[in-house]
Design an enzyme around this catalytic site. Structure first.
Site, mmCIF file in Angstrom:
data_model
loop_
_atom_site.group_PDB
_atom_site.id
_atom_site.type_symbol
_atom_site.label_atom_id
_atom_site.label_comp_id
_atom_site.label_asym_id
_atom_site.label_seq_id
_atom_site.Cartn_x
_atom_site.Cartn_y
_atom_site.Cartn_z
ATOM 1 N N ALA A 1 82.803 -16.818 17.333
ATOM 2 C CA ALA A 1 83.711 -15.940 18.021
ATOM 3 C C ALA A 1 84.901 -16.711 18.718
ATOM 4 O O ALA A 1 84.562 -17.537 19.214
ATOM 5 C CB ALA A 1 83.134 -14.829 18.660
ATOM 6 N N LYS B 1 79.261 -20.062 25.606
ATOM 7 C CA LYS B 1 80.424 -19.394 25.746
ATOM 8 C C LYS B 1 81.331 -20.335 26.521
ATOM 9 O O LYS B 1 81.234 -20.645 27.674
ATOM 10 C CB LYS B 1 80.354 -18.184 26.590
ATOM 11 C CG LYS B 1 81.471 -17.236 26.537
ATOM 12 C CD LYS B 1 81.191 -16.036 27.397
ATOM 13 C CE LYS B 1 82.424 -15.028 27.355
ATOM 14 N NZ LYS B 1 82.148 -13.624 27.927
ATOM 15 N N ALA C 1 87.869 -15.250 21.560
ATOM 16 C CA ALA C 1 88.611 -14.457 21.772
ATOM 17 C C ALA C 1 89.685 -14.963 22.685
ATOM 18 O O ALA C 1 89.960 -16.133 22.870
ATOM 19 C CB ALA C 1 87.569 -13.590 22.829
ATOM 20 N N SER C 2 90.635 -13.942 23.555
ATOM 21 C CA SER C 2 91.644 -14.431 24.246
ATOM 22 C C SER C 2 91.317 -15.486 25.367
ATOM 23 O O SER C 2 91.959 -16.600 25.899
ATOM 24 C CB SER C 2 92.348 -13.578 24.755
ATOM 25 O OG SER C 2 91.648 -12.626 25.682
ATOM 26 N N ILE C 3 89.797 -15.216 26.076
ATOM 27 C CA ILE C 3 89.557 -15.989 27.159
ATOM 28 C C ILE C 3 88.596 -17.443 26.690
ATOM 29 O O ILE C 3 88.836 -18.354 27.234
ATOM 30 C CB ILE C 3 89.004 -15.094 28.236
ATOM 31 C CG1 ILE C 3 90.006 -14.467 28.953
ATOM 32 C CG2 ILE C 3 88.176 -15.898 29.265
ATOM 33 C CD1 ILE C 3 89.583 -13.294 30.022
ATOM 34 N N ASP D 1 80.751 -2.009 28.537
ATOM 35 C CA ASP D 1 81.807 -2.254 27.172
ATOM 36 C C ASP D 1 80.535 -2.404 26.143
ATOM 37 O O ASP D 1 80.454 -3.093 25.140
ATOM 38 C CB ASP D 1 82.220 -3.706 26.845
ATOM 39 C CG ASP D 1 83.202 -3.951 26.015
ATOM 40 O OD1 ASP D 1 83.650 -2.685 25.569
ATOM 41 O OD2 ASP D 1 83.696 -5.006 25.582
ATOM 42 N N VAL E 1 83.130 -19.003 21.320
ATOM 43 C CA VAL E 1 81.506 -19.131 21.351
ATOM 44 C C VAL E 1 81.098 -19.956 20.082
ATOM 45 O O VAL E 1 81.489 -19.642 19.097
ATOM 46 C CB VAL E 1 80.903 -17.649 21.292
ATOM 47 C CG1 VAL E 1 79.472 -17.737 21.259
ATOM 48 C CG2 VAL E 1 81.441 -16.732 22.361
#
Length: 432
Positions: A115, A136, A117-119, A273, A122
């Site tokens: 995956a 991560k 994501a913006s930050i 979340d 993984v």
């Protein structure tokens, strides 16, 4: 060290230049195309990247603070971003594990990410000791960009408050401060590791064998790298697959709910979340909780009042719902509970009778619609919802809708297996 400081400073200056260019382009677009303010802001945030995408998600998930048009527009502000080449990720790994050979830690690292994501990104990997893990890895320069962006945002907020004294967001400075607190925590993987450890400790002291969370390998984790046990299973987003893996799909969510409800009182913070993508049905039948980057904190009195509120909702006792809203301490004004109850009845009668197949989707927009309608009712009565209550209520809506799909003939809140308040061993020291 001096080189790193110089590099961070250069990144900061470059970032401010990029922000100025994007802002100028947004001004030109507004002058020529005349888009709505909400759309222009979303498109600008997406052009600005990681920090602003996170800010957009904050807006989308906080209907208690922002106007409806902005909340709805930012539903399209996705966190999934283009994958970085593995060479960039390897640079971060080598920087964080300076002085150590990566080959002494990892037997292999999959260069194709699981995956992005913006930050962070993984990757699957295997330790030299044989354990399957996921790494991560924070993307290069993210932390510098974050602090630069937050400083610009803070400065812009001050200017906006002076330029538009009657701006709807009267407490913009407070909102920015909350955003800063939450986002800074999210880029600190040591903080996330603590959240996971806290949850695992809760599972251990309550002898919960039906759920689990990844083991953190602290010796291979830093502020920018989080190495965790890899859990193998299927996501609860794929309901047909879940039905193939278990004879009683409803028990899977009952287990998840009971575990999560217990964590509200037993953990320092709660998973804020927990959409279906962050719940897994593992190969051995346990429920796996993943991704503890975003957490909330709960006042026990709010939870007690929330249970009473949901119980009243289950019984469709709207006057009792109105009374419990007041007990939550969300208003200091004198409220006519009869009128409030009538408003709640108009809102929830439609929600409860809706087709769950239409209500539940991978996009939380439908749940936000319900939250925004509820916030609208509250605003008319001078009621303000705390952010963590909004997160709490939204999570319970998630659970409710998932159960309606997995077990449409099960009355979730009347189910004897459900334990919204759990009896704890008196020898266990509660956080409160």
């Amino acid at each position: 060290m001096k080189n790193n400081i110089w590099l961070d400073g250069l990144r900061s200056v470059r970032r401010m230049g990029e922000t100025a260019v994007v802002a100028a382009k947004a001004g030109i677009k507004y002058a020529i195309e005349k888009p709505s303010n909400a759309r222009l802001m979303r498109e600008t945030f997406e052009d600005l990247g990681s920090t602003y995408i996170k800010l957009g998600q904050f807006i989308a998930s906080t209907p208690s603070l922002f106007p409806r048009e902005f909340v709805e527009e930012f539903q399209g502000c996705l966190d999934q971003t283009p994958k970085l080449p593995f060479s960039y990720i390897q640079e971060v790994l080598e920087s964080e594990f300076a002085g150590r050979d990566l080959g002494d830690i990892f037997a292999s690292i999959d260069e194709i990410p699981l995956a992005s994501a913006s930050i962070a990104q993984v990757h699957a990997a295997t330790l030299v000791t044989g354990e399957d893990v996921v790494i991560k890895v924070q993307k290069p320069g993210v932390e510098t960009i974050l602090y630069t962006d937050l400083n610009v945002l803070h400065w812009s907020t001050k200017l906006l408050e002076k330029a538009v004294p009657k701006v709807k967001f009267a407490s913009l400075a407070d909102i920015v401060e909350e955003i800063k607190t939450r986002m800074v925590r999210e880029v600190d993987f040591i903080e996330e590791a603590k959240n996971i450890d806290d949850f695992v400790n809760y599972l251990n002291i309550t002898h919960n064998k039906a759920a689990t969370a990844p083991k953190v390998y602290h010796q291979y984790s830093t502020r920018r790298i989080l190495t965790m046990q890899r859990l193998h299973g299927v996501s609860l987003t794929d309901f047909e697959v879940v039905k193939k893996f278990t004879k009683d799909p409803s028990q899977v969510l009952i287990t998840a709910m009971n575990t999560w409800f217990g964590s509200l009182m037993m953990c320092e913070s709660f998973h804020a979340d927990l959409h279906a993508g962050n719940l897994m049905l593992l190969d051995d039948g346990r429920v796996g909780f993943i991704d503890f980057g975003i957490v909330g904190q709960l006042n026990p009195e709010v939870w007690t009042a929330s249970i009473a509120f949901m119980d009243a909702l289950q019984k469709t006792d709207f006057p009792l719902m109105a009374e419990n809203m007041l007990k939550m301490g969300m208003t200091d004004q004198k409220i006519d509970t009869k009128i409030l109850a009538q408003d709640l009845e108009r809102l929830f009668t439609g929600v409860l009778s809706a087709d769950p197949q239409q209500i539940l989707s991978s996009n939380p927009a439908d749940l936000n619609d319900i939250m925004m309608d509820m916030v609208g009712v509250g605003e008319r009565h001078g009621i303000r919802f705390p952010r963590d209550f909004a997160l709490l209520f939204k999570q319970m809506l998630y659970f409710d809708r998932f159960m309606r799909i997995l077990a449409p003939y099960t009355d979730i809140y009347a189910d004897q297996r459900l334990q919204m308040i759990q009896t704890m061993d008196p020898n266990i020291l509660l956080k409160h």
